[in-house]
Design a protein around this motif. Sequence first.
Motif, short mmCIF file in Angstrom:
data_model
loop_
_atom_site.label_atom_id
_atom_site.label_comp_id
_atom_site.label_asym_id
_atom_site.label_seq_id
_atom_site.Cartn_x
_atom_site.Cartn_y
_atom_site.Cartn_z
N SER A 1 21.55 5.60 -3.52
CA SER A 1 21.32 6.85 -2.79
C SER A 1 19.88 7.36 -2.95
O SER A 1 19.31 7.92 -2.02
CB SER A 1 22.31 7.93 -3.22
N ILE A 2 19.28 7.15 -4.11
CA ILE A 2 17.89 7.59 -4.30
C ILE A 2 16.94 6.75 -3.45
O ILE A 2 15.99 7.27 -2.86
CB ILE A 2 17.50 7.55 -5.79
N VAL A 3 17.20 5.46 -3.35
CA VAL A 3 16.38 4.59 -2.50
C VAL A 3 16.49 5.07 -1.05
O VAL A 3 15.48 5.18 -0.35
CB VAL A 3 16.81 3.12 -2.63
N LYS A 4 17.70 5.40 -0.63
CA LYS A 4 17.90 5.88 0.75
C LYS A 4 17.20 7.22 0.97
O LYS A 4 16.60 7.45 2.02
CB LYS A 4 19.40 5.99 1.05
N GLY B 1 0.79 -1.23 0.00
CA GLY B 1 0.00 0.00 0.00
C GLY B 1 0.82 1.28 0.00
O GLY B 1 0.30 2.33 0.40
N VAL B 2 2.07 1.22 -0.47
CA VAL B 2 2.91 2.42 -0.44
C VAL B 2 3.37 2.87 -1.83
O VAL B 2 4.14 3.82 -1.94
CB VAL B 2 4.14 2.22 0.48
N LEU C 1 14.07 7.84 3.59
CA LEU C 1 14.16 8.89 4.61
C LEU C 1 12.98 9.86 4.49
O LEU C 1 12.31 10.18 5.48
CB LEU C 1 15.49 9.64 4.47
N ALA C 2 12.70 10.30 3.26
CA ALA C 2 11.61 11.26 3.04
C ALA C 2 10.24 10.68 3.39
O ALA C 2 9.35 11.40 3.85
CB ALA C 2 11.62 11.73 1.59
N LEU C 3 10.08 9.38 3.19
CA LEU C 3 8.79 8.74 3.42
C LEU C 3 8.70 8.08 4.79
O LEU C 3 7.71 7.41 5.10
CB LEU C 3 8.53 7.72 2.32
#
Length: 125
Positions: free
Chosen positions: A99-102, A68-69, A106-108
Motif C-alpha cells: 500500500s505504501i508503494v501504491k 533519476g527519481v 499515486l503521489a508522485l
Amino acid sequence: MFSIMPNGFIVRLSDGVIIPNDISNNDYKKYLDWKSLGNEPSIHVPTQLSGATKITRLKARLAMADKGVLDQLESWIATQPQQVKVLYEDSDWIFKDNSIVKQAALALNWSDAFLTELFTLAASL
C-alpha cells in the motif's frame, strides 16, 4: 568469478553480491586484484526480467537512481508519518503491491507502467 552491470557495478558470481566502484571497498579491491591477473568480467545477465513484484531495497534504490527519481521519492518519504519512514528505511524487501508503494506512485504521478519498469530494472541489477 565477476560480471559487470550496465551501471558499472560489479557482481560477484559466487553469491550475487553487488560491489560498488569504491576503492575503499575490500570486495572492490579483490575484484581489481582479480582483474590485474588478466581476468575480465562477463556482462551481467539478469536472472529475472519483467513481472518482478518483489525486489530488495538496495536494488529498488539503484533503479530509482538510474531513472533519476530517487530524490523525488525520498523527498516524499520525508513528508510521511514516522511509520512510513521506518518501513522505507528498514525494510529488506519492497513489494509492488504494498500500500505504501501504491501511495507513493499515486503521489508522485508514477504510472503502473513506470512502476513495472522500475521493478523490472531493479530485478535486472
